[in-house]
Design a protein around this motif. Structure first.
Motif, PDB file in Angstrom:
ATOM      1  N   LEU A  10       0.831  -1.205   0.000  1.00 25.74           N
ATOM      2  CA  LEU A  10       0.000   0.000   0.000  1.00 25.74           C
ATOM      3  C   LEU A  10       0.869   1.260   0.000  1.00 25.74           C
ATOM      4  O   LEU A  10       0.564   2.259  -0.659  1.00 25.74           O
ATOM      5  N   MET A  11       1.998   1.178   0.710  1.00 26.23           N
ATOM      6  CA  MET A  11       2.917   2.317   0.730  1.00 26.23           C
ATOM      7  C   MET A  11       3.441   2.593  -0.676  1.00 26.23           C
ATOM      8  O   MET A  11       3.572   3.743  -1.084  1.00 26.23           O
ATOM      9  N   LEU A  12       3.704   1.524  -1.432  1.00 25.41           N
ATOM     10  CA  LEU A  12       4.168   1.715  -2.806  1.00 25.41           C
ATOM     11  C   LEU A  12       3.113   2.441  -3.633  1.00 25.41           C
ATOM     12  O   LEU A  12       3.438   3.277  -4.475  1.00 25.41           O
ATOM     13  N   VAL A  13       1.834   2.112  -3.397  1.00 24.85           N
ATOM     14  CA  VAL A  13       0.760   2.799  -4.112  1.00 24.85           C
ATOM     15  C   VAL A  13       0.832   4.307  -3.812  1.00 24.85           C
ATOM     16  O   VAL A  13       0.774   5.145  -4.717  1.00 24.85           O
ATOM     17  N   LEU A 136       4.329  -4.064  -8.035  1.00 20.68           N
ATOM     18  CA  LEU A 136       4.164  -2.640  -7.723  1.00 20.68           C
ATOM     19  C   LEU A 136       5.505  -1.948  -7.564  1.00 20.68           C
ATOM     20  O   LEU A 136       5.674  -0.796  -7.972  1.00 20.68           O
ATOM     21  N   LEU A 137       6.475  -2.677  -6.993  1.00 16.62           N
ATOM     22  CA  LEU A 137       7.806  -2.098  -6.840  1.00 16.62           C
ATOM     23  C   LEU A 137       8.383  -1.752  -8.216  1.00 16.62           C
ATOM     24  O   LEU A 137       8.940  -0.675  -8.426  1.00 16.62           O
ATOM     25  N   LEU A 138       8.192  -2.671  -9.175  1.00 17.20           N
ATOM     26  CA  LEU A 138       8.688  -2.434 -10.526  1.00 17.20           C
ATOM     27  C   LEU A 138       8.047  -1.182 -11.118  1.00 17.20           C
ATOM     28  O   LEU A 138       8.722  -0.352 -11.745  1.00 17.20           O
ATOM     29  N   ILE A 139       6.736  -1.035 -10.911  1.00 18.83           N
ATOM     30  CA  ILE A 139       6.035   0.128 -11.462  1.00 18.83           C
ATOM     31  C   ILE A 139       6.569   1.420 -10.850  1.00 18.83           C
ATOM     32  O   ILE A 139       6.873   2.390 -11.551  1.00 18.83           O
ATOM     33  N   VAL A 140       6.736   1.404  -9.519  1.00 18.24           N
ATOM     34  CA  VAL A 140       7.223   2.603  -8.841  1.00 18.24           C
ATOM     35  C   VAL A 140       8.647   2.943  -9.285  1.00 18.24           C
ATOM     36  O   VAL A 140       8.969   4.112  -9.548  1.00 18.24           O
ATOM     37  N   VAL A 141       9.497   1.905  -9.406  1.00 18.88           N
ATOM     38  CA  VAL A 141      10.861   2.142  -9.890  1.00 18.88           C
ATOM     39  C   VAL A 141      10.811   2.689 -11.318  1.00 18.88           C
ATOM     40  O   VAL A 141      11.541   3.630 -11.666  1.00 18.88           O
ATOM     41  N   GLN A 144       9.904   6.268 -11.275  1.00 19.64           N
ATOM     42  CA  GLN A 144      11.029   7.065 -10.794  1.00 19.64           C
ATOM     43  C   GLN A 144      12.074   7.267 -11.894  1.00 19.64           C
ATOM     44  O   GLN A 144      12.589   8.375 -12.080  1.00 19.64           O
ATOM     45  N   LEU A 145      12.357   6.205 -12.641  1.00 22.98           N
ATOM     46  CA  LEU A 145      13.327   6.334 -13.732  1.00 22.98           C
ATOM     47  C   LEU A 145      12.832   7.347 -14.755  1.00 22.98           C
ATOM     48  O   LEU A 145      13.604   8.171 -15.271  1.00 22.98           O
ATOM     49  N   PHE A 146      11.525   7.292 -15.041  1.00 19.98           N
ATOM     50  CA  PHE A 146      10.944   8.245 -15.981  1.00 19.98           C
ATOM     51  C   PHE A 146      11.122   9.682 -15.464  1.00 19.98           C
ATOM     52  O   PHE A 146      11.518  10.576 -16.199  1.00 19.98           O
ATOM     53  N   ILE A 147      10.851   9.868 -14.160  1.00 21.98           N
ATOM     54  CA  ILE A 147      10.994  11.214 -13.575  1.00 21.98           C
ATOM     55  C   ILE A 147      12.442  11.694 -13.689  1.00 21.98           C
ATOM     56  O   ILE A 147      12.699  12.838 -14.081  1.00 21.98           O
ATOM     57  N   ASN A 148      13.381  10.803 -13.359  1.00 20.91           N
ATOM     58  CA  ASN A 148      14.790  11.207 -13.426  1.00 20.91           C
ATOM     59  C   ASN A 148      15.176  11.612 -14.845  1.00 20.91           C
ATOM     60  O   ASN A 148      15.871  12.609 -15.048  1.00 20.91           O
ATOM     61  N   GLY A 232      11.572  13.727  -3.943  1.00 20.15           N
ATOM     62  CA  GLY A 232      10.744  14.258  -2.865  1.00 20.15           C
ATOM     63  C   GLY A 232       9.555  13.370  -2.523  1.00 20.15           C
ATOM     64  O   GLY A 232       9.228  13.166  -1.353  1.00 20.15           O
ATOM     65  N   ALA A 233       8.920  12.815  -3.566  1.00 26.37           N
ATOM     66  CA  ALA A 233       7.734  11.981  -3.349  1.00 26.37           C
ATOM     67  C   ALA A 233       8.091  10.743  -2.536  1.00 26.37           C
ATOM     68  O   ALA A 233       7.425  10.398  -1.558  1.00 26.37           O
ATOM     69  N   VAL A 234       9.179  10.088  -2.936  1.00 28.58           N
ATOM     70  CA  VAL A 234       9.575   8.845  -2.267  1.00 28.58           C
ATOM     71  C   VAL A 234       9.897   9.129  -0.802  1.00 28.58           C
ATOM     72  O   VAL A 234       9.377   8.469   0.109  1.00 28.58           O
ATOM     73  N   LEU A 235      10.731  10.129  -0.578  1.00 27.22           N
ATOM     74  CA  LEU A 235      11.115  10.443   0.797  1.00 27.22           C
ATOM     75  C   LEU A 235       9.899  10.844   1.628  1.00 27.22           C
ATOM     76  O   LEU A 235       9.736  10.405   2.769  1.00 27.22           O
ATOM     77  N   GLY A 236       9.040  11.660   1.033  1.00 23.99           N
ATOM     78  CA  GLY A 236       7.866  12.136   1.756  1.00 23.99           C
ATOM     79  C   GLY A 236       6.974  10.990   2.217  1.00 23.99           C
ATOM     80  O   GLY A 236       6.524  10.970   3.364  1.00 23.99           O
ATOM     81  N   VAL A 237       6.729  10.029   1.344  1.00 28.26           N
ATOM     82  CA  VAL A 237       5.870   8.900   1.730  1.00 28.26           C
ATOM     83  C   VAL A 237       6.586   8.031   2.757  1.00 28.26           C
ATOM     84  O   VAL A 237       5.963   7.507   3.681  1.00 28.26           O
ATOM     85  N   PHE A 238       7.914   7.901   2.638  1.00 29.92           N
ATOM     86  CA  PHE A 238       8.649   7.157   3.661  1.00 29.92           C
ATOM     87  C   PHE A 238       8.441   7.794   5.029  1.00 29.92           C
ATOM     88  O   PHE A 238       8.259   7.095   6.028  1.00 29.92           O
ATOM     89  N   ILE A 239       8.471   9.115   5.062  1.00 24.71           N
ATOM     90  CA  ILE A 239       8.310   9.775   6.360  1.00 24.71           C
ATOM     91  C   ILE A 239       6.875   9.634   6.866  1.00 24.71           C
ATOM     92  O   ILE A 239       6.643   9.148   7.969  1.00 24.71           O
ATOM     93  N   THR A 240       5.896  10.039   6.027  1.00 27.16           N
ATOM     94  CA  THR A 240       4.515  10.065   6.525  1.00 27.16           C
ATOM     95  C   THR A 240       3.964   8.657   6.721  1.00 27.16           C
ATOM     96  O   THR A 240       3.555   8.283   7.810  1.00 27.16           O
ATOM     97  N   PHE A 241       3.980   7.885   5.659  1.00 28.73           N
ATOM     98  CA  PHE A 241       3.361   6.563   5.716  1.00 28.73           C
ATOM     99  C   PHE A 241       4.277   5.563   6.410  1.00 28.73           C
ATOM    100  O   PHE A 241       3.874   4.844   7.316  1.00 28.73           O
ATOM    101  N   GLY A 242       5.551   5.571   5.983  1.00 30.94           N
ATOM    102  CA  GLY A 242       6.477   4.573   6.497  1.00 30.94           C
ATOM    103  C   GLY A 242       6.729   4.752   7.982  1.00 30.94           C
ATOM    104  O   GLY A 242       6.541   3.840   8.781  1.00 30.94           O
ATOM    105  N   LEU A 243       7.124   5.960   8.351  1.00 26.29           N
ATOM    106  CA  LEU A 243       7.501   6.211   9.736  1.00 26.29           C
ATOM    107  C   LEU A 243       6.283   6.177  10.647  1.00 26.29           C
ATOM    108  O   LEU A 243       6.270   5.476  11.657  1.00 26.29           O
TER     109      LEU A 243
END
Ligand SMILES: Nc1ncnc2c1ncn2[C@@H]1O[C@H](COP(=O)(O)OP(=O)(O)OP(=O)(O)O)[C@@H](O)[C@H]1O
Ligand SMILES: [Mg+2]
Lengths: 298, 249
Positions: A10-13, A136-141, A144-148, A232-243
């Motif tokens: 769900l966090m990946l979503v 889902l991990l593949l999709i998120v990665v 991210q590659l597209f964004i970079n 920013g998106a990845v880190l932000g979700v790690f903080i809010t959802f993950g932490l």
């Protein structure tokens, strides 16, 4: 274990949604407050096709992608020329309409009773959930590659110029309307894809999943992480959802007599972190480093 | 042969007319001036011509290289693509783009700005990069690889961004306001050179009349949204209406 896998999937979503919002708002400047609408439309579309009309998962997924892309394109044509605040209201209203239709169109969605069960697209026994997590991990990665790539591409430069001064970009011969519509359609369709993939994850769909707080959670994560930074998106979700949601709420080792306090403690800490970040790093945790965010403070 | 012609062009804000031209035409001479008192409608006219401001009524025809373009149905990016470009009176820019990226943006063809191109390694051609280097070596910026910071640098960048597009006709709205004197001279020499080398046409709006008299071959005089007089600089200078309404003689 099963709960942990469910949670991080769900966090990946959420990461995916925040990444797409980074493209829409952080890069292009479109304030999409209807995230839950596109995500929910994707989720319910797969649900209805799968449960009510017996489509198998993959065809349902493809039809859903098309449907969400079509809806996003239509909405984009109507709202992308509006001012920021009007766009904000329009997208928010769109998501409210989706939620309302899910409640009222009972023949399709079963209304408040709920729609289910949506099975995983494959059955690999005990490995089903971990495999689904990997997809889902593949999709998120991939996003991210597209964004970079996008950040350093010529199209990226054009996108930043539109965010900074659309009229000036157009006066240099750039078809800003077309670019905005294309990117809005693509990113909203991908939000729909994430919704479609969330359907088997939730198995049973109810209208109360389509509340605006989903949208707000994604926004808070992105702003916290740094809306202009590619990570920013990845880190932000790690903080809010993950932490907060995962670590503190579910896995913080506390004595049972204090357990009732955890949710309140979590909310308190969540608020404190949010205020601290916005005070000391108003552009988000990653807001000042140069790598992803091109903007340098004067 | 180049001709940017307007007929019965008018613009009103809230029923209040700010421009009303029965007919006017630009581009017969390589550098033309457009002068008139504050609020005469000069910037409004330039905005209308480049389709950045929607007209209340009227027609705008751009004839260039034997092609006949009706500008009214076009949007501003299409007008730029057929070679009619404008520099801005008010300072405008892209705050998150470096000076170099800003110039690159102007030179990048649409085929390199598609979603597909995100994954290709296609670069701007060496000739284009060399042209950018050439501009940046001749015009001084504090940090050519950084950001335009002062008002003067932003104004200069705005002009260079338009020149590097190689327009057929360039409208310049008060290009020298905010530019240091030496840069003004440099810009004027550059555009004079390009009008000859590239057969480019220029229309300049300016309050600095010395500059108008020394560079323009033809001058249009606009007051209260109407073209009151036009002609060679010496005729305009000698005209009684111009003297009364603008020169304050
Ligand atoms: N967006 C607008 N809304 C209402 N009135 C406007 C608008 N833009 C311009 N005007 C009015 O139109 C008139 C012409 O303005 P314009 O900017 O074209 O003048 P100008 O000749 O460029 O003057 P200046 O030499 O000061 O730049 C002015 O009276 C101005 O107040
Ligand atoms: Mg003006």
């Amino acid at each position: 274990m099963a709960y942990l896998i469910f949670s991080i999937t769900l966090m990946l979503v959420y990461i995916g949604l925040a990444q797409l919002l980074h493209i829409q708002f952080g890069m292009l400047g479109i304030p999409n407050f209807g995230i839950v609408g596109f995500w929910g439309l994707g989720m319910y579309s797969v649900g209805v096709l799968n449960v009510q009309w017996d489509f198998s998962f993959i065809p349902a997924l493809i039809l859903t992608l098309l449907l969400v892309a079509l809806v996003a394109n239509g909405l984009g044509r109507l709202i992308l020329k509006l001012e920021g605040q009007a766009m904000l209201c329009a997208t928010l209203a769109f998501s409210a309409i989706v939620a309302l239709l899910v409640i009222t169109e009972k023949w399709l969605t079963e209304g408040v009773v709920g729609l289910g069960t949506i099975k995983y697209p494959f059955d690999a026994g005990a490995m089903t959930e971990p495999l689904y997590f990997l997809i889902l991990l593949l999709i998120v990665v991939g996003i991210q590659l597209f964004i970079n790539k996008l950040h350093v591409s010529r199209l990226g430069t054009l996108i930043f110029s539109i965010r900074d001064n659309e009229e000036l970009a157009a006066s240099l011969g750039k078809d800003t309307v077309k670019i905005k519509l294309e990117l809005f359609t693509l990113t909203c369709a991908l939000m729909g894809l994430l919704g479609a993939l969330s359907a088997p994850l939730n198995q049973f769909l109810t209208p109360n999943m389509l509340v605006p707080s989903v949208t707000f959670a994604v926004w808070i994560a992105l702003i916290l992480g740094g809306k202009e930074h590619s990570m920013g998106a990845v880190l932000g979700v790690f903080i809010t959802f993950g932490l907060f949601d995962l670590l503190i709420e579910s896995y913080l080792p506390v004595a049972p007599e204090y357990a009732v306090m955890v949710p309140n403690f979590k909310l308190f800490l969540y608020g404190a972190v949010l205020v601290a970040v916005l005070m000391y790093r108003p552009r988000g945790v990653l807001g000042h480093s140069a790598a992803g965010a091109r903007q340098e403070l004067p | 042969m180049m001709n940017l012609a307007v007929r019965n062009l008018s613009k009103s804000y809230h029923q209040h007319p700010v421009l009303n031209l029965t007919q006017a035409s630009f581009g017969k001479h390589s550098i033309e001036g457009l002068i008139g008192p504050n609020g005469a409608g000069k910037s409004t006219l330039m905005g209308l011509l480049t389709r950045r401001i929607p007209p209340t009524e009227g027609s705008i025809i751009f004839e260039v290289e034997d092609k006949h373009h009706d500008l009214i149905p076009l949007s501003s990016h299409q007008v730029a693509q057929i070679g009619l470009v404008k520099t801005n009176q008010r300072i405008q820019g892209f705050e998150s783009l470096t000076i170099r990226d800003s110039l690159r943006l102007a030179c990048t063809p649409p085929t390199q700005e598609t979603l597909k191109s995100v994954f290709s390694k296609e670069q701007l051609s060496e000739a284009v990069e060399a042209e950018i280097d050439d501009y940046l070596s001749r015009f001084t910026f504090n940090e050519p690889d950084g950001y335009a910071r002062s008002a003067g640098e932003k104004k200069l960048l705005d002009i260079l961004r338009c020149l590097i597009l190689k327009p057929k006709m360039l409208l310049m709205d008060e290009p020298t306001a905010g530019l240091p004197e030496d840069v003004t001279q440099q810009v004027m020499q550059e555009i004079t050179r390009q009008t000859k080398a590239n057969d480019m046409r220029i229309v300049i709006v300016e309050h600095d009349l010395e500059l108008i008299w020394s560079f323009c071959e033809y001058v249009h005089f606009l007051v209260d949204g109407e073209m009151l007089f036009e002609g060679k600089p010496e005729d305009v200078k000698a005209n009684r209406v111009v003297a009364e309404k603008y020169l304050g003689l």
